[in-house]
Design a protein around this motif. Structure first.
Motif, short mmCIF file in Angstrom:
data_model
loop_
_atom_site.label_atom_id
_atom_site.label_comp_id
_atom_site.label_asym_id
_atom_site.label_seq_id
_atom_site.Cartn_x
_atom_site.Cartn_y
_atom_site.Cartn_z
N THR A 162 -14.32 -13.39 10.70
CA THR A 162 -14.36 -11.80 10.34
C THR A 162 -13.74 -10.38 11.10
OG1 THR A 162 -16.85 -12.28 11.46
CG2 THR A 162 -16.74 -10.58 11.82
N PRO A 163 -13.39 -10.54 12.30
CA PRO A 163 -12.16 -9.76 12.80
C PRO A 163 -11.31 -9.87 11.41
CG PRO A 163 -12.12 -11.49 14.39
CD PRO A 163 -13.09 -12.11 13.18
N LEU A 164 -10.40 -10.19 10.92
CA LEU A 164 -9.69 -10.86 10.22
C LEU A 164 -10.18 -9.82 8.89
CD1 LEU A 164 -8.50 -14.33 10.41
CD2 LEU A 164 -7.20 -12.27 11.52
N GLY A 165 -11.45 -10.18 8.48
CA GLY A 165 -11.98 -10.01 7.77
C GLY A 165 -12.36 -7.84 7.02
N ILE A 166 -12.29 -7.86 8.99
CA ILE A 166 -12.52 -5.83 9.13
C ILE A 166 -10.99 -5.42 9.03
CG2 ILE A 166 -12.47 -4.80 10.74
CD1 ILE A 166 -15.13 -6.24 11.38
N LYS A 167 -10.10 -6.40 9.78
CA LYS A 167 -8.77 -6.03 9.39
C LYS A 167 -8.57 -5.74 8.09
CE LYS A 167 -6.42 -5.29 11.91
NZ LYS A 167 -5.75 -3.80 12.40
N ALA A 168 -8.76 -6.43 7.25
CA ALA A 168 -8.34 -6.52 5.51
C ALA A 168 -8.74 -5.62 5.00
CB ALA A 168 -8.27 -8.06 4.77
N MET A 169 -9.84 -5.52 5.12
CA MET A 169 -10.68 -4.32 5.09
C MET A 169 -9.91 -2.62 5.34
SD MET A 169 -13.33 -4.27 2.74
CE MET A 169 -14.69 -4.78 1.85
N GLU A 170 -10.46 -3.04 6.58
CA GLU A 170 -8.93 -1.11 6.83
C GLU A 170 -7.44 -1.73 5.94
OE1 GLU A 170 -7.80 -2.06 11.60
OE2 GLU A 170 -11.28 -1.55 11.61
N GLU A 171 -7.11 -2.11 6.19
CA GLU A 171 -5.42 -2.56 4.90
C GLU A 171 -6.49 -1.95 3.91
OE1 GLU A 171 -2.97 -2.28 6.76
OE2 GLU A 171 -3.62 -2.79 8.57
N MET A 172 -7.06 -1.72 3.34
CA MET A 172 -7.85 -1.79 1.96
C MET A 172 -7.56 -0.38 1.75
SD MET A 172 -8.98 -5.55 0.32
CE MET A 172 -9.85 -5.98 1.82
N ARG A 173 -8.65 0.23 2.97
CA ARG A 173 -9.09 1.39 2.53
C ARG A 173 -7.55 2.16 3.11
NH1 ARG A 173 -13.24 4.66 6.88
NH2 ARG A 173 -13.34 6.10 5.45
#
Length: 198
Positions: free
Chosen positions: A108-119
């Motif tokens: 979950t935290p890795l997914g959130i970080k991935a979304m932040e970077e993609m944003r």
């Protein structure tokens, strides 16, 4: 929105219990459920700590990096608009590795970080990019090789064969992941074609 749904369900349940005169059963279910939840969480901690420790050992041994390197060509095709050396790619691969081993809490935290970077790549807009939609679809379906959490729950409830779930989980998550990718691509190309026609 989810909070509103839970509140509505709780209020409706209490009102229904009051009308039917079953408030004592509801109170008993609440306390038994709370007790069982705490017992289940404590039982899960040992299994999750073990597998998280194994993940750390695999990380230090270079196994995760090798797996990530193995899946990188596939991930590059799934996310063609993300540069190969961008941090988002590393978080996506790490998230996928954690999901492979059924470690949703670690993923979950890795997914959130991935979304932040993609944003950031998307210019910090509120509209989801192609990669963000694809990642959400894959992360939701999440191909799982070892369903660690489910095995831990089955062990906690004294299952005779807690690992029997591995085969069905692998088949089910493989089908769901392939289905998610196909649906994602279908709607992407459909939207692209509409844009070209306009």
């Amino acid at each position: 929105m989810v909070n509103i749904i839970w509140v509505c369900m709780t209020v409706i349940g209490i009102i229904f219990a009051m009308i039917n005169g079953t408030m004592s059963e509801v109170n008993e279910a609440i306390f038994n459920g709370a007790k069982e939840a705490v017992t289940l969480c404590i039982g899960l901690i040992s299994i999750l700590v073990f597998w998280l420790g194994m993940m750390k050992i695999a990380e230090h041994a270079g196994l995760l990096q090798k797996l990530a390197h193995l899946f990188r060509p596939l991930v590059r095709k799934l996310f063609p608009d993300i540069p190969n050396d961008h941090p988002a790619m590393g978080y996506i691969l790490s998230n996928m590795m954690a999901n492979f081993f059924g470690l949703g809490n670690a993923a979950t935290p890795l997914g959130i970080k991935a979304m932040e970077e993609m944003r950031k790549l998307n210019g910090d807009t509120t509209e989801a990019s192609r990669s963000m939609i694809t990642f959400l679809a894959i992360n939701t379906s999440s191909l799982t090789i070892i369903p660690t959490t489910v095995i831990a729950i089955r062990m906690n409830y004294d299952s005779a064969t807690p690992t029997d779930i591995v085969g069905p989980t692998l088949i089910a998550t493989f089908c769901s992941t392939v289905g998610a990718i196909l649906i994602d691509r279908y709607f992407y190309y459909r939207r692209t074609r509409k844009g070209v026609k306009k």
